[in-house]
Write an enzyme that holds these catalytic residues in place. Structure first.
Site, mmCIF file in Angstrom:
data_model
loop_
_atom_site.group_PDB
_atom_site.id
_atom_site.type_symbol
_atom_site.label_atom_id
_atom_site.label_comp_id
_atom_site.label_asym_id
_atom_site.label_seq_id
_atom_site.Cartn_x
_atom_site.Cartn_y
_atom_site.Cartn_z
ATOM 1 N N THR A 1 39.879 47.281 44.976
ATOM 2 C CA THR A 1 39.308 48.084 43.618
ATOM 3 C C THR A 1 39.368 49.870 43.954
ATOM 4 O O THR A 1 38.905 49.884 45.356
ATOM 5 C CB THR A 1 37.737 47.653 42.292
ATOM 6 O OG1 THR A 1 37.633 48.902 41.870
ATOM 7 C CG2 THR A 1 37.291 47.576 43.517
ATOM 8 N N ASP A 2 39.967 50.796 43.246
ATOM 9 C CA ASP A 2 39.394 52.067 43.573
ATOM 10 C C ASP A 2 38.023 52.089 43.717
ATOM 11 O O ASP A 2 37.816 53.505 44.162
ATOM 12 C CB ASP A 2 40.315 53.184 42.808
ATOM 13 C CG ASP A 2 40.396 52.845 40.951
ATOM 14 O OD1 ASP A 2 38.786 52.059 41.222
ATOM 15 O OD2 ASP A 2 40.958 53.304 41.049
ATOM 16 N N GLU A 3 37.190 51.666 43.393
ATOM 17 C CA GLU A 3 35.962 52.319 42.925
ATOM 18 C C GLU A 3 35.827 52.244 44.732
ATOM 19 O O GLU A 3 34.338 52.840 45.050
ATOM 20 C CB GLU A 3 34.867 51.416 42.157
ATOM 21 C CG GLU A 3 35.327 51.317 41.061
ATOM 22 C CD GLU A 3 34.580 51.332 39.564
ATOM 23 O OE1 GLU A 3 33.574 50.836 39.477
ATOM 24 O OE2 GLU A 3 34.980 50.258 39.439
ATOM 25 N N TYR B 1 28.453 46.672 43.306
ATOM 26 C CA TYR B 1 29.706 45.995 43.226
ATOM 27 C C TYR B 1 30.680 47.086 44.585
ATOM 28 O O TYR B 1 31.204 45.947 45.229
ATOM 29 C CB TYR B 1 30.089 46.151 41.678
ATOM 30 C CG TYR B 1 31.284 46.073 41.244
ATOM 31 C CD1 TYR B 1 32.328 45.284 41.831
ATOM 32 C CD2 TYR B 1 32.522 47.400 40.941
ATOM 33 C CE1 TYR B 1 33.753 44.881 41.647
ATOM 34 C CE2 TYR B 1 33.627 47.251 40.945
ATOM 35 C CZ TYR B 1 34.520 45.801 41.190
ATOM 36 O OH TYR B 1 35.597 45.708 41.221
#
Length: 342
Positions: free
Chosen positions: A131-133, A158
């Site tokens: 993910t880009d997170e 997360y």
């Protein structure tokens, strides 16, 4: 069935972890439509998964195995029978990770470690979906986007667990020669997404005649991509990506939450002022933005839904036609958010 080539080796069967979840099931549908491959789905069938998402697929092409990616015995057996694996399985809800981080560590880190060890033993080609997170967030007025060289700066349990899993993949490539690639993707929307998530929650509210609810000031920016475009990018990386490389997947879909909601209001023929502002999410990252030039230049990929509003209209139509799927979960979802003032 004729084998396909992923890289330089023929492939008949692929394993898809989390293939009954939102993004994973869209990938399985994409593979069935666009290849001759047989697919085994490994999924724990948690609340965010949907057996219905893969039930309609041909039984001679798709098999479901209910199980945990952290189950080393099961994972080893599956890897021994497959040529490649795509790892979508993850705990992915930021708010839930703040309430109880433990499942995120177990699935996202221990699960990825378990897959890597099986890939090492059986020399299976592995693609890891991230993910880009993991990069944290960007200022609203910052012209930069995330690239493959952006330093990691996760801000929640997360995103930290996903960052940890990415680092494991890179270490197993370098230390043990595992044939793996990584992709980091922006926010997905499309069919089969649980209605706790932003876009399907807004759509289902509007179906019910309820004003959409916007967190905080609504100016948080996400870079949206249709799940089918994410799927085509992952398949392209699996087929042509260079082992050890990371590819960022995005469709130039930056929108504020307010812009997304007003676009939905237009699609429903409602006033663009018909919005309820609610309590902001804890630790709500301000802006994500993906630069996907490497993927496009090296592998020749481009998104099908280059017009975000066209993709949004397609998604609205899907949720209208599948009310029997999401309706049983709507009341509990709204009660959960109501308890938090959201």
């Amino acid at each position: 069935m004729a084998a396909e080539k992923l890289g330089s080796r023929p492939v008949d069967r692929i394993l898809v972890t989390g293939g009954a979840g939102f993004i994973g099931s869209n990938f399985v549908h994409h593979v069935v439509r666009n290849t001759d491959l047989s697919v085994t789905v490994l999924d724990k069938l948690t609340y965010a998964a949907s057996r219905e998402a893969i039930d309609a697929l041909p039984e001679d092409r798709v098999e479901l195995v209910v199980g945990d990616v952290a189950d080393a015995t099961l994972v080893d057996k599956l890897f021994s029978d497959h040529d490649a694996a795509v790892h979508f399985a993850a705990e992915s809800h930021n708010d839930n990770s703040l309430h109880d981080p433990a499942p995120f560590i177990q699935t996202n880190i221990v699960g990825t470690f378990t897959l890597l060890e099986a890939a090492r033993r059986h020399d299976v080609r592995l693609h890891h979906v991230s993910t880009d997170e993991v990069y944290g967030d960007l200022d609203l007025d910052d012209p930069k986007r995330f690239t493959e060289d952006t330093p990691y700066n996760p801000s929640s349990p997360y995103s930290a667990s996903k960052a940890g899993s990415d680092h494991l993949v890179r270490a197993w490539v370098r230390s043990f020669g595992v044939r793996a690639t990584i992709s980091n993707c922006s926010n997905n929307y499309g069919p089969w997404q649980h209605i706790e998530k932003f876009i399907p929650r807004m759509i289902t509210n509007l179906v019910d005649g309820v004003p959409p609810k916007v967190y905080g000031d609504g100016l948080n920016v996400r870079d949206w991509i249709h799940a089918d475009d994410h799927s085509s990018a992952v398949l392209r990386i699996l087929e042509q990506g260079r082992v050890g490389e990371t590819y960022l997947i995005g469709a130039d879909g930056e929108r504020t939450n307010l812009q997304v909601v007003t676009a939905l209001l237009r699609l429903f023929g409602r006033s663009e002022d018909d919005i309820e502002f609610v309590t902001d999410r804890a630790g709500h990252d301000r802006r994500y933005a993906i630069e996907s030039g490497k993927l496009r230049a090296e592998l020749g990929w481009s998104p099908r839904f280059q017009d975000f509003e066209a993709g949004l209209a397609d998604t609205v139509d899907w949720y209208r036609r599948h009310e029997d799927w999401w309706r049983p979960h709507k009341q509990a979802t709204e009660a959960f958010y109501a308890a938090k003032g959201q």
